[in-house]
Design an enzyme around this catalytic site. Structure first.
Site, PDB file in Angstrom:
ATOM      1  N   GLY A  69      -9.507   5.516  -0.157  1.00 18.36           N
ATOM      2  CA  GLY A  69      -9.900   6.891   0.103  1.00 18.36           C
ATOM      3  C   GLY A  69     -11.166   7.286  -0.639  1.00 18.36           C
ATOM      4  O   GLY A  69     -12.044   7.963  -0.094  1.00 18.36           O
ATOM      5  N   THR A  70     -11.273   6.861  -1.879  1.00 13.14           N
ATOM      6  CA  THR A  70     -12.439   7.210  -2.690  1.00 13.14           C
ATOM      7  C   THR A  70     -13.722   6.692  -2.051  1.00 13.14           C
ATOM      8  O   THR A  70     -14.706   7.424  -1.911  1.00 13.14           O
ATOM      9  CB  THR A  70     -12.285   6.644  -4.119  1.00 13.14           C
ATOM     10  OG1 THR A  70     -11.104   7.212  -4.697  1.00 13.14           O
ATOM     11  CG2 THR A  70     -13.492   6.967  -4.983  1.00 13.14           C
ATOM     12  N   ALA A 197      -4.247   3.378   2.544  1.00 10.63           N
ATOM     13  CA  ALA A 197      -2.976   2.674   2.763  1.00 10.63           C
ATOM     14  C   ALA A 197      -1.934   2.944   1.689  1.00 10.63           C
ATOM     15  O   ALA A 197      -0.744   3.011   1.984  1.00 10.63           O
ATOM     16  CB  ALA A 197      -3.236   1.169   2.853  1.00 10.63           C
ATOM     17  N   HIS A 198      -2.359   3.117   0.424  1.00 12.71           N
ATOM     18  CA  HIS A 198      -1.348   3.120  -0.638  1.00 12.71           C
ATOM     19  C   HIS A 198      -0.564   4.415  -0.755  1.00 12.71           C
ATOM     20  O   HIS A 198       0.380   4.496  -1.536  1.00 12.71           O
ATOM     21  CB  HIS A 198      -1.951   2.684  -1.980  1.00 12.71           C
ATOM     22  CG  HIS A 198      -2.767   3.710  -2.702  1.00 12.71           C
ATOM     23  ND1 HIS A 198      -2.247   4.469  -3.710  1.00 12.71           N
ATOM     24  CD2 HIS A 198      -4.047   4.093  -2.580  1.00 12.71           C
ATOM     25  CE1 HIS A 198      -3.197   5.269  -4.185  1.00 12.71           C
ATOM     26  NE2 HIS A 198      -4.296   5.068  -3.509  1.00 12.71           N
ATOM     27  N   THR A 234     -16.975  -8.859   2.228  1.00 15.01           N
ATOM     28  CA  THR A 234     -15.901  -9.612   2.880  1.00 15.01           C
ATOM     29  C   THR A 234     -14.687  -8.716   3.081  1.00 15.01           C
ATOM     30  O   THR A 234     -14.242  -8.048   2.152  1.00 15.01           O
ATOM     31  CB  THR A 234     -15.507 -10.822   2.003  1.00 15.01           C
ATOM     32  OG1 THR A 234     -16.664 -11.638   1.850  1.00 15.01           O
ATOM     33  CG2 THR A 234     -14.384 -11.627   2.637  1.00 15.01           C
ATOM     34  N   CYS A 320      -5.425  11.979 -10.990  1.00 16.03           N
ATOM     35  CA  CYS A 320      -6.773  11.749 -11.491  1.00 16.03           C
ATOM     36  C   CYS A 320      -7.137  12.695 -12.628  1.00 16.03           C
ATOM     37  O   CYS A 320      -7.985  12.403 -13.438  1.00 16.03           O
ATOM     38  CB  CYS A 320      -7.793  11.911 -10.377  1.00 16.03           C
ATOM     39  SG  CYS A 320      -7.362  10.932  -8.962  1.00 16.03           S
TER      40      CYS A 320
HETATM   41  C1  LIG Z   1      -5.301   9.393  -3.086  1.00 10.96           C
HETATM   42  C2  LIG Z   1      -6.319  10.288  -2.526  1.00 10.96           C
HETATM   43  C3  LIG Z   1      -7.675   9.923  -2.507  1.00 10.96           C
HETATM   44  C4  LIG Z   1      -8.183   8.646  -3.135  1.00 10.96           C
HETATM   45  O1  LIG Z   1      -7.792   7.506  -2.421  1.00 10.96           O
HETATM   46  P1  LIG Z   1      -7.818   6.056  -3.125  1.00 10.96           P
HETATM   47  O2  LIG Z   1      -7.439   5.139  -2.012  1.00 10.96           O
HETATM   48  O3  LIG Z   1      -6.800   6.115  -4.209  1.00 10.96           O
HETATM   49  O4  LIG Z   1      -9.197   5.823  -3.617  1.00 10.96           O
HETATM   50  C5  LIG Z   1      -8.570  10.802  -1.945  1.00 10.96           C
HETATM   51  N1  LIG Z   1      -8.174  11.975  -1.429  1.00 10.96           N
HETATM   52  C6  LIG Z   1      -6.876  12.354  -1.429  1.00 10.96           C
HETATM   53  C7  LIG Z   1      -6.500  13.667  -0.838  1.00 10.96           C
HETATM   54  C8  LIG Z   1      -5.922  11.533  -1.991  1.00 10.96           C
HETATM   55  O5  LIG Z   1      -4.648  11.928  -2.007  1.00 10.96           O
END
Ligand SMILES: *Cc1c(COP(=O)(O)O)cnc(C)c1O
Length: 384
Positions: A69-70, A197-198, A234, A320
């Protein structure tokens, strides 16, 4: 251990792990390799891309895999800004995830102008505010779909419509809502969408960015021609396969089950513990797995540590910001007083949690709150 921190990360589902394993120890080839093993990896990768694309009604060429996500948020925001430099204004909200807020702050350091919109007392962005903030210089609106701390779901279809009318790109961070709230990119006008995904029982370190066909965006990272020349590096084949599996096993049944847990927890905490405040929206605009309460008169950190001692894992605000002792930027933007924002705890559930676990939570939470309040100079029972 009782895990109520599923908004921070989730357990990898057994089926996901099983789908991933062969790509570590049997077919570990590089998906860009021309030989047979490479081509088999590529095939599996493209099948996964189709699964992710179908889940939001996009085309496979519109899905770019990233490290999470980041990265997707950084890529979307920074690259749209730099690829459309004839405009220099970005609109976001005060309650975004840190990776969105800090991407915007960085853009400010590069000469861009950013508007940070206020939210209402439930954490919601008002579409009319988006409309008012758009100027002829605006290139991007980035507003999250659902908030990671309080679970409030924004009306992104209304915001998308406004952006379309004004010919402004619209990006949304859907890491919390993905597979929990339906997203159809053909129905809502959305140009870029971040998912990972996590948060959905997949592996860490993998995510995707949906980029609508025709969007003016350049690669951000220099390297090879992977991912339609938009994201060099990759491909994380096993992670991507796991991501797709996690999407395939998500279900309405699980959502209904999490709603049951959420509503049970809200009811039990409200009835059993005095002087609490539920933060966020009513159940209609609330993520199926989010519960966020302020416990008046005490610090969230103390509650968290005492619950942890009893084997219950929760969070104060977002993971975070949990290492810094500042009050949550989300709760403050919602108008909570510092002291009330400080006393907040997020309980976030998954399909693996049970009603019995919530009963245990209530049992241990009651004496913890009583004990902390007895020691707190901020609490006097009748004072709210
Ligand atoms: C967890 C999260 C992210 C960051 O995603 P990562 O895969 O951990 O880098 C960004 N935005 C929201 C709203 C999230 O909940």
């Amino acid at each position: 251990m009782i895990y109520f921190d599923n908004a921070a990360s989730t357990k990898v589902d057994g089926a996901v792990l099983k789908a991933m394993t062969p790509f570590f120890d049997k077919n570990y080839a590089n998906a860009s390799s021309i030989h047979e093993m490479g081509q088999l990896a590529k095939e599996a990768l493209e099948k996964a891309r189709k699964v992710i694309a179908d889940s939001i009604n996009a085309s496979p060429e519109e899905i770019i895999f990233t490290s999470g996500g980041t990265e997707s948020n950084n890529f979307a925001i920074k690259s749209i800004a730099f690829s459309n430099k004839e405009k220099n204004h970005i609109i976001t909200s005060k309650v975004e995830h840190d990776c969105v807020l800090n991407s915007c702050k960085w853009l400010e350091s590069q000469g861009f102008k950013v508007t940070y919109l206020d939210v209402d007392n439930e954490g919601r962005v008002n579409s009319k505010d988006v409309k008012k903030a758009i100027t002829t210089k605006t290139c991007l609106v980035t507003i999250m779909h659902a908030n990671n701390e309080v679970g409030t779901i924004n009306n992104i279809s209304e915001i998308g419509k406004i952006c379309k009318e004004k010919s402004v790109y619209f990006h949304s961070d859907a890491c919390q809502s993905y597979t929990k709230v339906p997203i159809n990119v053909k129905e809502i006008n959305i140009d870029l969408l971040t998912i990972n995904a996590h948060k959905i029982h997949g592996p860490k370190g993998v995510g995707a960015l949906y980029i609508k066909k025709g969007t003016k965006i350049k690669a951000w990272q220099s390297g090879g021609s992977h991912e339609f020349r938009l994201r060099a590096g990759t491909e994380n084949v096993s992670g991507i396969i796991g991501f797709a599996k996690a999407v395939q096993i998500s279900s309405q049944k699980n959502i209904n089950y999490m709603i049951k847990l959420r509503d049970y927890a809200i009811d039990k905490i409200s009835k059993n513990i005095p002087d609490v405040k539920l933060n966020g929206a009513t159940v209609n605009d609330r993520l199926c797995n989010n519960v966020n309460f302020s416990f008046i008169g005490i610090e969230g950190e103390s509650i968290l540590l005492m619950l942890s001692e009893k084997g219950i894992m929760v969070s104060t605000g977002s993971a975070c910001s949990s290492t810094s002792l500042e009050a949550s930027h989300v709760l403050l933007a919602m108008g909570l007083k510092h002291a009330v924002a400080h006393g907040s705890i997020r309980f976030s559930f998954s399909k693996y949690n049970t009603i019995k676990e919530i009963d245990y939570l209530i049992k241990v939470l009651k004496p913890i709150i009583t004990k902390l309040r007895a020691m707190s100079p901020l609490y006097s029972g009748d004072k709210k």
